[in-house]
Write an enzyme that holds these catalytic residues in place. Structure first.
Site, PDB file in Angstrom:
ATOM      1  N   ASP A  31      48.465  68.284  34.599  1.00 40.28           N
ATOM      2  CA  ASP A  31      49.649  67.499  34.950  1.00 40.28           C
ATOM      3  C   ASP A  31      50.860  68.430  35.016  1.00 40.28           C
ATOM      4  O   ASP A  31      51.045  69.307  34.177  1.00 40.28           O
ATOM      5  CB  ASP A  31      49.868  66.392  33.912  1.00 40.28           C
ATOM      6  CG  ASP A  31      50.814  65.326  34.410  1.00 40.28           C
ATOM      7  OD1 ASP A  31      50.362  64.185  34.622  1.00 40.28           O
ATOM      8  OD2 ASP A  31      52.018  65.626  34.592  1.00 40.28           O
ATOM      9  N   ILE A  32      51.702  68.228  36.030  1.00 45.55           N
ATOM     10  CA  ILE A  32      52.868  69.089  36.233  1.00 45.55           C
ATOM     11  C   ILE A  32      53.923  68.873  35.135  1.00 45.55           C
ATOM     12  O   ILE A  32      54.753  69.750  34.912  1.00 45.55           O
ATOM     13  CB  ILE A  32      53.463  68.815  37.643  1.00 45.55           C
ATOM     14  CG1 ILE A  32      54.233  70.001  38.148  1.00 45.55           C
ATOM     15  CG2 ILE A  32      54.292  67.549  37.672  1.00 45.55           C
ATOM     16  CD1 ILE A  32      54.579  69.931  39.636  1.00 45.55           C
ATOM     17  N   ASN A  86      46.911  54.377  34.260  1.00 42.90           N
ATOM     18  CA  ASN A  86      48.093  53.540  34.443  1.00 42.90           C
ATOM     19  C   ASN A  86      47.916  52.781  35.753  1.00 42.90           C
ATOM     20  O   ASN A  86      47.605  53.394  36.783  1.00 42.90           O
ATOM     21  CB  ASN A  86      49.357  54.388  34.512  1.00 42.90           C
ATOM     22  CG  ASN A  86      49.706  55.006  33.170  1.00 42.90           C
ATOM     23  OD1 ASN A  86      49.513  54.389  32.132  1.00 42.90           O
ATOM     24  ND2 ASN A  86      50.205  56.230  33.184  1.00 42.90           N
ATOM     25  N   GLY A  92      53.667  51.844  34.580  1.00 45.73           N
ATOM     26  CA  GLY A  92      54.379  53.066  34.962  1.00 45.73           C
ATOM     27  C   GLY A  92      53.631  53.942  35.945  1.00 45.73           C
ATOM     28  O   GLY A  92      53.896  55.138  36.039  1.00 45.73           O
ATOM     29  N   HIS A  99      43.814  57.953  39.086  1.00 46.88           N
ATOM     30  CA  HIS A  99      43.699  59.152  38.245  1.00 46.88           C
ATOM     31  C   HIS A  99      43.556  58.733  36.798  1.00 46.88           C
ATOM     32  O   HIS A  99      44.186  57.770  36.353  1.00 46.88           O
ATOM     33  CB  HIS A  99      44.901  60.091  38.417  1.00 46.88           C
ATOM     34  CG  HIS A  99      46.236  59.419  38.268  1.00 46.88           C
ATOM     35  ND1 HIS A  99      46.794  58.664  39.267  1.00 46.88           N
ATOM     36  CD2 HIS A  99      47.111  59.385  37.241  1.00 46.88           C
ATOM     37  CE1 HIS A  99      47.970  58.195  38.880  1.00 46.88           C
ATOM     38  NE2 HIS A  99      48.183  58.605  37.628  1.00 46.88           N
ATOM     39  N   LEU A 100      42.732  59.488  36.098  1.00 43.89           N
ATOM     40  CA  LEU A 100      42.534  59.270  34.665  1.00 43.89           C
ATOM     41  C   LEU A 100      43.267  60.385  33.930  1.00 43.89           C
ATOM     42  O   LEU A 100      42.974  61.568  34.130  1.00 43.89           O
ATOM     43  CB  LEU A 100      41.037  59.302  34.349  1.00 43.89           C
ATOM     44  CG  LEU A 100      40.636  59.001  32.913  1.00 43.89           C
ATOM     45  CD1 LEU A 100      41.152  57.645  32.448  1.00 43.89           C
ATOM     46  CD2 LEU A 100      39.111  59.045  32.768  1.00 43.89           C
TER      47      LEU A 100
HETATM   48  P1  5GP Z   1      51.083  58.015  36.679  1.00 42.44           P
HETATM   49  O1  5GP Z   1      52.498  57.842  36.175  1.00 42.44           O
HETATM   50  O2  5GP Z   1      50.959  57.573  38.114  1.00 42.44           O
HETATM   51  O3  5GP Z   1      50.034  57.435  35.793  1.00 42.44           O
HETATM   52  O4  5GP Z   1      50.811  59.575  36.600  1.00 42.44           O
HETATM   53  C1  5GP Z   1      51.133  60.468  37.618  1.00 42.44           C
HETATM   54  C2  5GP Z   1      51.155  61.828  36.986  1.00 42.44           C
HETATM   55  O5  5GP Z   1      51.151  62.787  38.011  1.00 42.44           O
HETATM   56  C3  5GP Z   1      52.400  62.084  36.132  1.00 42.44           C
HETATM   57  O6  5GP Z   1      52.008  62.368  34.801  1.00 42.44           O
HETATM   58  C4  5GP Z   1      53.059  63.268  36.819  1.00 42.44           C
HETATM   59  O7  5GP Z   1      53.610  64.199  35.918  1.00 42.44           O
HETATM   60  C5  5GP Z   1      51.927  63.869  37.617  1.00 42.44           C
HETATM   61  N1  5GP Z   1      52.343  64.542  38.831  1.00 42.44           N
HETATM   62  C6  5GP Z   1      53.253  64.080  39.745  1.00 42.44           C
HETATM   63  N2  5GP Z   1      53.370  64.947  40.763  1.00 42.44           N
HETATM   64  C7  5GP Z   1      52.519  65.979  40.491  1.00 42.44           C
HETATM   65  C8  5GP Z   1      52.206  67.182  41.184  1.00 42.44           C
HETATM   66  O8  5GP Z   1      52.716  67.487  42.261  1.00 42.44           O
HETATM   67  N3  5GP Z   1      51.292  68.001  40.594  1.00 42.44           N
HETATM   68  C9  5GP Z   1      50.704  67.704  39.404  1.00 42.44           C
HETATM   69  N4  5GP Z   1      49.833  68.593  38.904  1.00 42.44           N
HETATM   70  N5  5GP Z   1      50.968  66.567  38.719  1.00 42.44           N
HETATM   71  C10 5GP Z   1      51.874  65.720  39.260  1.00 42.44           C
END
Ligand code: 5GP
Ligand code: ZN
Length: 113
Positions: A31-32, A86, A92, A99-100
């Protein structure tokens, strides 16, 4: 839709990511914006927007077992870890490619925020 999807683009290698493992069905990358010492996202190669749209039990099962494999490789399996999908606004979800989250390496609180 899958054309412009961020995680489809990471799967295809069009956007760089720190990949930790991949096979014919799943890709895992860091995760970034990590929320724990280990924070890995496990995604299917196939575009599925969220758990609400998932139809294939094997696809969902593969994500879970892939996360468990990475937890072992990251050395957090015995200490413990959390896996989270999520789904939609109240949870959120910000990226609409299933994605998990695999989180570990620190004590987690419960209930989550
Ligand atoms: P969500 O909030 O949809 O469950 O999680 C999305 C996740 O993707 C977040 O934790 C966010 O930090 C991560 N994320 C968003 N953009 C990128 C990206 O460009 N690269 C990576 N590696 N993670 C990302
Ligand atoms: Zn996608």
């Amino acid at each position: 839709m899958a054309d412009g999807c961020l995680f489809c683009r990471i799967v295809r290698g069009e956007i760089p990511a720190k990949k930790v493992a991949e096979d014919e069905h799943c890709v895992a990358f860091r995760d970034i914006n990590p929320q724990a010492p280990t924070h890995v996202l496990v995604v299917p190669r196939e575009h599925v927007a969220s758990l609400n749209e998932a139809k294939d039990p094997a696809l969902v099962g593969r994500l879970a077992l892939f996360a468990a494999r990475i937890a072992r490789e990251e050395g957090i399996a015995d200490g413990g870890y959390r896996t989270v999908f999520n789904t939609n606004a109240d949870a959120g979800q910000t990226v609409f490619h299933l994605h998990l989250h695999l989180l570990g390496g620190r004590q987690m609180g419960w209930p989550p925020g």
